[in-house]
Design a protein around this motif. Structure first.
Motif, PDB file in Angstrom:
ATOM      1  N   MET A  22       0.863  -1.182   0.000  1.00 22.42           N
ATOM      2  CA  MET A  22       0.000   0.000   0.000  1.00 22.42           C
ATOM      3  C   MET A  22       0.901   1.233   0.000  1.00 22.42           C
ATOM      4  O   MET A  22       2.024   1.176   0.484  1.00 22.42           O
ATOM      5  CB  MET A  22      -0.927   0.004   1.213  1.00 22.42           C
ATOM      6  CG  MET A  22      -1.947  -1.118   1.193  1.00 22.42           C
ATOM      7  SD  MET A  22      -3.238  -0.958   2.449  1.00 22.42           S
ATOM      8  CE  MET A  22      -2.313  -1.050   3.958  1.00 22.42           C
ATOM      9  N   ASN A  40     -11.936   3.312  -0.283  1.00 21.01           N
ATOM     10  CA  ASN A  40     -11.319   3.578   1.009  1.00 21.01           C
ATOM     11  C   ASN A  40     -10.524   2.363   1.484  1.00 21.01           C
ATOM     12  O   ASN A  40     -10.687   1.254   0.985  1.00 21.01           O
ATOM     13  CB  ASN A  40     -12.373   3.950   2.047  1.00 21.01           C
ATOM     14  CG  ASN A  40     -12.985   5.300   1.758  1.00 21.01           C
ATOM     15  OD1 ASN A  40     -12.283   6.294   1.638  1.00 21.01           O
ATOM     16  ND2 ASN A  40     -14.293   5.345   1.608  1.00 21.01           N
ATOM     17  N   TYR A  41      -9.668   2.605   2.473  1.00 22.13           N
ATOM     18  CA  TYR A  41      -8.851   1.554   3.069  1.00 22.13           C
ATOM     19  C   TYR A  41      -9.547   1.023   4.316  1.00 22.13           C
ATOM     20  O   TYR A  41     -10.141   1.784   5.076  1.00 22.13           O
ATOM     21  CB  TYR A  41      -7.472   2.104   3.460  1.00 22.13           C
ATOM     22  CG  TYR A  41      -6.638   2.496   2.275  1.00 22.13           C
ATOM     23  CD1 TYR A  41      -5.803   1.573   1.664  1.00 22.13           C
ATOM     24  CD2 TYR A  41      -6.688   3.786   1.767  1.00 22.13           C
ATOM     25  CE1 TYR A  41      -5.036   1.926   0.562  1.00 22.13           C
ATOM     26  CE2 TYR A  41      -5.925   4.147   0.669  1.00 22.13           C
ATOM     27  CZ  TYR A  41      -5.099   3.216   0.070  1.00 22.13           C
ATOM     28  OH  TYR A  41      -4.350   3.569  -1.015  1.00 22.13           O
ATOM     29  N   ALA A  59      -4.911  -5.370   5.834  1.00 20.75           N
ATOM     30  CA  ALA A  59      -5.372  -4.040   5.449  1.00 20.75           C
ATOM     31  C   ALA A  59      -5.167  -3.860   3.950  1.00 20.75           C
ATOM     32  O   ALA A  59      -4.100  -4.173   3.424  1.00 20.75           O
ATOM     33  CB  ALA A  59      -4.613  -2.968   6.210  1.00 20.75           C
ATOM     34  N   LYS A  60      -6.196  -3.374   3.285  1.00 19.35           N
ATOM     35  CA  LYS A  60      -6.161  -3.138   1.840  1.00 19.35           C
ATOM     36  C   LYS A  60      -7.163  -2.047   1.493  1.00 19.35           C
ATOM     37  O   LYS A  60      -8.010  -1.662   2.289  1.00 19.35           O
ATOM     38  CB  LYS A  60      -6.555  -4.405   1.061  1.00 19.35           C
ATOM     39  CG  LYS A  60      -5.743  -5.631   1.344  1.00 19.35           C
ATOM     40  CD  LYS A  60      -4.375  -5.551   0.759  1.00 19.35           C
ATOM     41  CE  LYS A  60      -3.600  -6.820   1.106  1.00 19.35           C
ATOM     42  NZ  LYS A  60      -2.185  -6.648   1.084  1.00 19.35           N
ATOM     43  N   GLN A  61      -7.109  -1.642   0.242  1.00 17.14           N
ATOM     44  CA  GLN A  61      -8.104  -0.719  -0.300  1.00 17.14           C
ATOM     45  C   GLN A  61      -9.227  -1.543  -0.930  1.00 17.14           C
ATOM     46  O   GLN A  61      -8.966  -2.516  -1.629  1.00 17.14           O
ATOM     47  CB  GLN A  61      -7.481   0.193  -1.352  1.00 17.14           C
ATOM     48  CG  GLN A  61      -8.453   1.211  -1.904  1.00 17.14           C
ATOM     49  CD  GLN A  61      -7.812   2.085  -2.965  1.00 17.14           C
ATOM     50  OE1 GLN A  61      -6.974   1.636  -3.742  1.00 17.14           O
ATOM     51  NE2 GLN A  61      -8.241   3.331  -3.009  1.00 17.14           N
ATOM     52  N   ALA A 115     -10.688  -6.467  -2.358  1.00 17.76           N
ATOM     53  CA  ALA A 115      -9.629  -5.701  -1.704  1.00 17.76           C
ATOM     54  C   ALA A 115      -8.301  -5.915  -2.419  1.00 17.76           C
ATOM     55  O   ALA A 115      -7.875  -7.052  -2.616  1.00 17.76           O
ATOM     56  CB  ALA A 115      -9.504  -6.137  -0.245  1.00 17.76           C
ATOM     57  N   SER A 118      -1.593  -2.003  -3.714  1.00 14.68           N
ATOM     58  CA  SER A 118      -1.241  -1.173  -4.871  1.00 14.68           C
ATOM     59  C   SER A 118      -0.084  -1.735  -5.689  1.00 14.68           C
ATOM     60  O   SER A 118       0.340  -1.121  -6.655  1.00 14.68           O
ATOM     61  CB  SER A 118      -0.914   0.248  -4.415  1.00 14.68           C
ATOM     62  OG  SER A 118       0.161   0.218  -3.505  1.00 14.68           O
ATOM     63  N   ASP A 124      -3.808 -10.400  -1.930  1.00  9.20           N
ATOM     64  CA  ASP A 124      -5.096  -9.738  -1.791  1.00  9.20           C
ATOM     65  C   ASP A 124      -6.208 -10.549  -2.448  1.00  9.20           C
ATOM     66  O   ASP A 124      -6.042 -11.747  -2.700  1.00  9.20           O
ATOM     67  CB  ASP A 124      -5.016  -8.310  -2.348  1.00  9.20           C
ATOM     68  CG  ASP A 124      -4.402  -8.240  -3.740  1.00  9.20           C
ATOM     69  OD1 ASP A 124      -4.598  -9.182  -4.537  1.00  9.20           O
ATOM     70  OD2 ASP A 124      -3.735  -7.233  -4.039  1.00  9.20           O
TER      71      ASP A 124
END
Length: 144
Positions: A22, A40-41, A59-61, A115, A118, A124
């Motif tokens: 990310m 959003n993340y 945690a991901k977008q 999710a 980047s 993911d």
């Protein structure tokens, strides 16, 4: 009372890994915001990911939600509603799976999110599917 609410509602999420997936390292975590939103993340509990134990924090977008079309094509392009958002299946080899195993097309169901990190080597949704809204720990606000 303010510090009690701060400690109860908000926390810090830091990604200290050398190779990040990310574009941010530090986030404020809002533990009361469990309503997923595309763009959003979010921090969420791992479920059936193979490489992480169930319940581990990820945690991901969120890049796709209800009724969005997601496709991974033969060129390893990840398409959301026919628009390329990422490319690559670099972790298929680590998982000892064929890249074709992850290719296909689906429509995101209600209360689910796709999710992505980047980078092309982010572990993911391209490898383990969607995140259900009940897995969400909270919304992440990037700091830097």
């Amino acid at each position: 009372m303010g510090s009690k609410v701060l400690g109860t509602r908000y926390g810090i999420y830091a990604d200290g890994r050398l190779y990040k997936c990310m574009p941010y390292t530090l986030f404020i975590l809002d533990k009361w915001d469990h309503k997923g939103e595309v763009g959003n993340y979010f921090a969420f509990h791992a479920k059936d990911t193979t490489l992480f134990k169930d319940g581990a924090t990820l945690a991901k977008q969120f890049v796709a939600g209800f009724n969005d079309s997601v496709e991974i094509n033969q060129n390893e392009a990840i398409l959301i509603n026919n628009k390329e958002v990422r490319r690559g299946l670099n972790l298929a080899d680590i998982m000892k799976r064929e890249r074709q195993d992850f290719m296909g097309k689906a429509v995101i169901e209600k209360d689910e999110f796709y999710a992505l990190g980047s980078t092309s080597d982010s572990f993911d949704s391209r490898y383990w599917g969607t995140v259900d809204e009940n897995q969400i720990i909270g919304k992440l606000y990037p700091v830097f």
